[in-house]
Design a protein around this motif. Structure first.
Motif, mmCIF file in Angstrom:
data_model
loop_
_atom_site.group_PDB
_atom_site.id
_atom_site.type_symbol
_atom_site.label_atom_id
_atom_site.label_comp_id
_atom_site.label_asym_id
_atom_site.label_seq_id
_atom_site.Cartn_x
_atom_site.Cartn_y
_atom_site.Cartn_z
ATOM 1 N N PHE A 31 34.719 0.766 10.908
ATOM 2 C CA PHE A 31 35.444 0.045 12.133
ATOM 3 C C PHE A 31 36.927 0.392 11.861
ATOM 4 O O PHE A 31 37.377 0.795 12.831
ATOM 5 N N GLN A 32 37.324 0.642 10.527
ATOM 6 C CA GLN A 32 38.760 1.001 10.466
ATOM 7 C C GLN A 32 38.988 2.408 10.911
ATOM 8 O O GLN A 32 40.087 2.530 11.469
ATOM 9 N N LYS A 33 37.898 3.169 11.044
ATOM 10 C CA LYS A 33 38.148 4.700 11.444
ATOM 11 C C LYS A 33 37.596 4.747 12.928
ATOM 12 O O LYS A 33 37.552 5.744 13.597
ATOM 13 N N LEU A 34 37.486 3.629 13.400
ATOM 14 C CA LEU A 34 36.706 3.431 14.946
ATOM 15 C C LEU A 34 35.414 4.371 15.246
ATOM 16 O O LEU A 34 35.098 4.842 16.259
ATOM 17 N N ASP A 35 34.637 4.255 13.900
ATOM 18 C CA ASP A 35 33.400 4.945 13.894
ATOM 19 C C ASP A 35 32.150 4.281 14.295
ATOM 20 O O ASP A 35 31.614 3.602 13.348
ATOM 21 N N TYR A 36 32.103 4.026 15.712
ATOM 22 C CA TYR A 36 30.955 3.075 16.228
ATOM 23 C C TYR A 36 29.586 3.484 15.700
ATOM 24 O O TYR A 36 28.799 2.687 15.587
ATOM 25 N N GLY A 59 20.847 -6.911 19.940
ATOM 26 C CA GLY A 59 20.226 -5.536 19.844
ATOM 27 C C GLY A 59 21.206 -4.721 20.476
ATOM 28 O O GLY A 59 22.396 -4.651 19.944
ATOM 29 N N ILE A 60 20.797 -3.814 21.307
ATOM 30 C CA ILE A 60 21.693 -2.671 22.095
ATOM 31 C C ILE A 60 23.013 -3.267 22.533
ATOM 32 O O ILE A 60 23.915 -2.552 22.638
ATOM 33 N N ASP A 61 22.830 -4.623 23.154
ATOM 34 C CA ASP A 61 24.132 -5.014 23.554
ATOM 35 C C ASP A 61 25.184 -5.166 22.646
ATOM 36 O O ASP A 61 26.345 -4.742 22.956
ATOM 37 N N ALA A 62 24.836 -5.717 21.281
ATOM 38 C CA ALA A 62 25.681 -5.739 20.258
ATOM 39 C C ALA A 62 26.326 -4.389 19.736
ATOM 40 O O ALA A 62 27.484 -4.105 19.607
ATOM 41 N N LYS A 63 25.502 -3.588 19.868
ATOM 42 C CA LYS A 63 25.599 -2.174 19.252
ATOM 43 C C LYS A 63 26.775 -1.651 20.426
ATOM 44 O O LYS A 63 27.753 -0.782 19.881
ATOM 45 N N SER A 64 26.306 -1.864 21.602
ATOM 46 C CA SER A 64 27.215 -1.270 22.741
ATOM 47 C C SER A 64 28.524 -2.102 22.713
ATOM 48 O O SER A 64 29.705 -1.336 22.898
ATOM 49 N N MET A 65 28.548 -3.185 22.371
ATOM 50 C CA MET A 65 29.949 -3.626 22.228
ATOM 51 C C MET A 65 30.817 -3.017 21.312
ATOM 52 O O MET A 65 31.985 -2.881 21.618
ATOM 53 N N MET A 169 27.800 -0.468 29.703
ATOM 54 C CA MET A 169 26.360 0.009 29.352
ATOM 55 C C MET A 169 25.815 0.743 30.626
ATOM 56 O O MET A 169 25.053 1.720 30.549
ATOM 57 N N ASP A 170 26.101 0.286 31.663
ATOM 58 C CA ASP A 170 25.612 0.705 33.030
ATOM 59 C C ASP A 170 25.950 2.388 33.088
ATOM 60 O O ASP A 170 25.144 3.238 33.364
#
Length: 178
Positions: A31-36, A59-65, A169-170
């Motif tokens: 997160f510090q490196k903005l490495d999603y 799931g994917i919603d949390a990861k996409s956030m 996400m869309d």
């Protein structure tokens, strides 16, 4: 993908799984490196995330956030500390994010307490707690100071956050047909 360390002991290869505190350290270091991508990799596919801004995401919603937040971050820095294993599954830690809130171009310093549950080497549950009124005063200015405490205002902010996530996400083709 879970990272493993390999240790050779008397010619035998021993596989050691990353500890829970190492997993949380990996998540916040990314997160510090903005490495999603690494952040997402720390999450299980069925992760449950919750915070005052987005509510509950699965799931994917949390990861996409996390992808959306890291890709849109401005003047971002993060410090994390006090990672504590409460037992075999639960970890707590503190983190402070400093950034420019894009909707208002205002500086925010958000102090967060995280509660994390690890299962099978992945983050299965993640709840972030922060003082919403304090955040709203910084992010929204006068309107946040006057209304940030109210359930109506918080609901409006959450709706906008979820709308932004849905649009993100869309664009990526990640939304499920309704």
């Amino acid at each position: 993908m879970i990272e493993y360390d390999f240790v050779s002991l008397n010619s035998h290869l021993i596989l050691l799984r990353m500890s829970n505190t190492e997993l949380v350290t990996r998540f916040y270091s990314a997160f510090q490196k903005l490495d999603y991508t690494t952040m997402q990799d720390c999450y299980s596919d069925e992760v449950i995330f919750q915070d005052p801004a987005f509510g509950v995401l699965n799931g994917i919603d949390a990861k996409s956030m996390w992808e959306m937040l890291t890709k849109n971050a401005k003047n971002f820095s993060l410090v994390f500390s006090d990672i504590k294993a409460e037992d075999e599954e639960y970890i707590t830690c503190k983190w402070v994010a400093t950034y420019t809130f894009s909707a208002t171009n205002r500086k925010v310093v958000n102090r967060i307490q995280a509660y994390i549950r690890i299962q099978n080497g992945k983050i299965a549950e993640h709840t972030d707690h922060f003082n919403f009124w304090s955040w709203a005063r910084q992010a929204m200015g006068l309107s946040g100071w006057l209304l940030g405490w109210s359930a109506f205002f918080q609901s409006q902010v959450r709706s906008k956050a979820l709308e932004n996530l849905k649009k993100f996400m869309d664009k990526k083709g990640l939304l499920k047909p309704e």
